[in-house]
Design a protein around this motif. Structure first.
Motif, PDB file in Angstrom:
ATOM      1  N   CYS A  95     -65.701  74.700 128.860  1.00 23.54           N
ATOM      2  CA  CYS A  95     -67.102  76.120 129.610  1.00 23.54           C
ATOM      3  C   CYS A  95     -68.398  75.272 129.426  1.00 23.54           C
ATOM      4  O   CYS A  95     -68.682  74.334 128.173  1.00 23.54           O
ATOM      5  CB  CYS A  95     -66.717  77.255 128.151  1.00 23.54           C
ATOM      6  SG  CYS A  95     -64.691  77.732 128.504  1.00 23.54           S
ATOM      7  N   ASP A  96     -69.043  76.202 129.833  1.00 19.89           N
ATOM      8  CA  ASP A  96     -70.666  75.869 129.510  1.00 19.89           C
ATOM      9  C   ASP A  96     -71.486  76.393 129.068  1.00 19.89           C
ATOM     10  O   ASP A  96     -72.906  75.446 128.979  1.00 19.89           O
ATOM     11  CB  ASP A  96     -71.285  76.147 131.299  1.00 19.89           C
ATOM     12  CG  ASP A  96     -71.632  77.810 131.797  1.00 19.89           C
ATOM     13  OD1 ASP A  96     -70.726  78.624 130.816  1.00 19.89           O
ATOM     14  OD2 ASP A  96     -71.492  78.049 132.381  1.00 19.89           O
ATOM     15  N   SER A 104     -69.415  82.776 129.194  1.00 25.36           N
ATOM     16  CA  SER A 104     -69.505  81.586 129.594  1.00 25.36           C
ATOM     17  C   SER A 104     -69.241  81.170 131.270  1.00 25.36           C
ATOM     18  O   SER A 104     -68.039  82.287 131.245  1.00 25.36           O
ATOM     19  CB  SER A 104     -69.486  80.303 128.722  1.00 25.36           C
ATOM     20  OG  SER A 104     -67.775  80.610 128.461  1.00 25.36           O
TER      21      SER A 104
END
Length: 237
Positions: free
Chosen positions: A225-226, A184
């Protein structure tokens, strides 16, 4: 003489007609369909998991005798992975359904239609939590399609990264370790400081914050985080 002869001929002709009629009637009686034999349906239910919420499985059997239907149902129930199978309901020329709930209560009912039998079986449960039909069918061989497999449970939530700190010459270093198993793009954010970085799956990224002047106080750090994970930590620096 002539009159007698004609009378005899008339009587003879009448007898032939009556005999033919009788023969025809006999043929009609012989061709009449016989009543269909009685059919019995039996349903058996047993335990797969006896701890609440209880899981059950069932089996059905159709036969011209009650005993034959019951034996088939018990065999089918065991073959479907259930233990302690017991015949729950036996119906003649009707439909039947067996129901259960999360506590292992079992009921059975019969009715003229499958939907009526299912509704009746569920209504007989004293507790409706987790009420469901385990097995059902009709003595004429009509059975509902097997239930769809239950949807898979949702995946466990991903764990956010861990973070530890140590001071280095001229500043601070954060060791950020992924626990999600998914690569990520993340952001490290604290007061007056924001930095993006890539975090590979199950790896550690060393983020150096240099130059940084110690202020001798607690700093709250948020790492987002994505991949849907985040972590909040505090460090004294």
């Amino acid at each position: 003489m002539t009159t007698i002869t004609r009378g005899r001929r008339a009587r003879s002709t009448a007898a032939v007609v009556l005999a033919a009629a009788a023969t025809t009637a006999g043929m009609i009686v012989a061709a009449a369909p016989a009543h269909a034999a009685d059919q019995y349906i039996a349903l058996a239910v047993g335990f797969v998991n006896e701890n609440p919420p209880v899981t059950m499985a069932g089996g059905s059997g159709i036969n011209s005798t009650e005993e034959g239907a019951a034996m088939s149902a018990l065999t089918n129930c065991s073959g479907n992975g259930a233990g302690h199978c017991a015949a729950q309901v036996i119906a003649k020329n009707e439909c039947a359904a067996a129901a259960s709930n999360d506590y292992g209560e079992r009921t059975g009912a019969s009715a003229a239609t499958l939907s009526a039998a299912q509704s009746k079986a569920k209504s007989l449960l004293q507790n409706q939590q987790g009420a469901k039909i385990i097995v059902s069918g009709c003595a004429n061989g009509s059975t509902p399609p097997p239930p769809n497999d239950p949807p898979p449970p949702p995946p466990a939530p991903k764990l956010g990264p861990t973070v530890s700190f140590n001071t280095v010459i001229g500043g601070l270093e954060a060791h950020i370790t992924d626990r999600s198993g998914v690569s990520s793009q993340c952001t490290y954010a604290t007061d007056n400081f924001n930095r993006s970085f890539g975090l590979a799956a199950n790896s550690t990224y060393d983020l150096r914050i240099v130059p940084a002047v110690p202020r001798f106080r607690n700093w709250t750090v948020t790492i987002t985080c994505d991949n849907g994970t985040s972590t909040t930590a505090t460090t004294y620096f």
